[in-house]
Design an enzyme around this catalytic site. Structure first.
Site, PDB file in Angstrom:
ATOM      1  N   ASP A   1      -5.872  -4.329  -1.696  1.00 52.80           N
ATOM      2  CA  ASP A   1      -4.748  -3.875  -0.877  1.00 52.80           C
ATOM      3  C   ASP A   1      -3.932  -5.041  -0.301  1.00 52.80           C
ATOM      4  O   ASP A   1      -4.483  -6.003   0.237  1.00 52.80           O
ATOM      5  CB  ASP A   1      -5.286  -3.013   0.265  1.00 52.80           C
ATOM      6  CG  ASP A   1      -4.226  -2.138   0.894  1.00 52.80           C
ATOM      7  OD1 ASP A   1      -3.217  -2.683   1.361  1.00 52.80           O
ATOM      8  OD2 ASP A   1      -4.414  -0.905   0.916  1.00 52.80           O
TER       9      ASP A   1
ATOM     10  N   SER B   1       0.832  -1.203   0.000  1.00 56.00           N
ATOM     11  CA  SER B   1       0.000   0.000   0.000  1.00 56.00           C
ATOM     12  C   SER B   1       0.869   1.257   0.000  1.00 56.00           C
ATOM     13  O   SER B   1       1.727   1.406  -0.858  1.00 56.00           O
ATOM     14  CB  SER B   1      -0.946  -0.045   1.210  1.00 56.00           C
ATOM     15  OG  SER B   1      -2.037   0.824   1.043  1.00 56.00           O
TER      16      SER B   1
END
Length: 310
Positions: A189, A77
């Site tokens: 993610d 991320s």
């Protein structure tokens, strides 16, 4: 074992223990510059955290100041974004300036759909537009970017090819951003399957992995649906079986719980949090380096002397 060999082994062990104690109990402020890594390859694994990811720069700055090389990077991320920036060769002041100027509009736009509240498609162009790199091969430090396969729940690590799609997938926070379709997979993610991608750094060849984890606060009152999603995942992570903790050699945990997900304007404070945590971890980092050096075959195995021809 013969008495001479036993005596030699005990002497080696005492020396090893003394050196480890020296490194482990040195105060951070009096530690002095680190010795070169001595052939050891160091990997740094950076976790996610939206704007809190800026704290990673503080950690990296301390490693630079202490002459601790970074041979491999792995990121999830926002950790992936900061890793790209650092691996691209930009100086930390340059990256800090860019981070300070970053706002949500630079990487996302609100676009309600059945799969998310927003799109992060803009992020696909971020490496080229702001950092001047387009592929993993353009980077100066080998990098792995972590995403999560929504179909299997397994981590997916990208180490080659275009940076943009991998970065976008790694940052596709579930519920907030629409999942990314890439290479036949539906990706979200990376924090779900690889909160801190220690395994990725190890798989690239790191002998020692420094993991940097950014914990989000879960004790404040939510003010938006984004807060509800974020706080829910923070609770989930707190109770999860975090295998990466056992796999890491050193864990650095900047105190960033009081920062919000979009506190990009608080770059200086986030940097400081990273630096404070990294300096506190320096004795452990040095001790880990020293132990690994002592365990290297060239040190553990005595070199046989050449026999004289006489």
């Amino acid at each position: 074992m013969s008495p001479p060999k036993k005596k030699k082994a005990l002497k080696w062990l005492r020396t090893a223990v003394e050196r480890v104690r020296e490194f482990a109990y040195t105060e951070p402020g009096n530690a002095g510059p680190a010795e070169p890594a001595g052939g050891l390859r160091i990997g740094v694994a950076l976790g996610g955290g939206f704007a809190r990811g800026i704290a990673h720069l503080g950690v990296l700055r301390v490693l630079e100041q202490e002459h601790i090389p970074v041979d491999y990077l792995a990121g999830t991320s926002s950790g992936a974004l900061l890793a790209i920036a650092y691996a691209s060769g930009h100086s930390i002041p340059e990256i800090v300036a860019q981070a300070s100027a970053t706002r949500f509009k630079d990487f996302g736009n609100w676009k309600l759909s059945w799969l998310g509240l927003a799109s992060n498609q803009k992020l696909e162009h971020y490496p080229r537009k702001y950092l001047g790199v387009s592929t993993f091969e353009d980077l100066r430090i080998p990098l792995a970017i972590a995403a999560t396969d929504l179909g299997t729940g397994e981590p997916v690590f990208f180490t080659s090819g275009p940076l943009g799609p991998a970065l976008r997938a790694s940052c596709a926070y579930p519920g907030m951003f629409v999942p990314v379709e890439l290479e036949g997979r539906t990706l979200v993610d990376g924090f779900l399957a690889a909160p801190v991608p220690v395994d990725a750094a190890r798989n690239m060849g790191a002998d020692i992995v420094i993991a940097v984890f950014l914990e989000a606060a879960n004790n404040r009152k939510p003010a938006s649906i984004v807060d509800v999603i974020g706080l829910s995942f923070a609770i989930l992570q707190r109770h999860a079986d975090l295998e990466w903790r056992r796999a890491a050699d050193i864990i650095v945990e900047p105190v960033v719980k009081d920062f919000l997900w979009d506190d990009f304007e608080k770059t200086a404070e986030l940097m400081e949090a990273g630096e404070v945590a990294a300096r506190a971890a320096l004795p452990k980092i040095r001790a880990a380096l020293d132990i690994k050096r002592l365990m290297q075959p060239s040190i553990l195995t005595p070199t046989k002397k050449k026999q004289s021809g006489n």
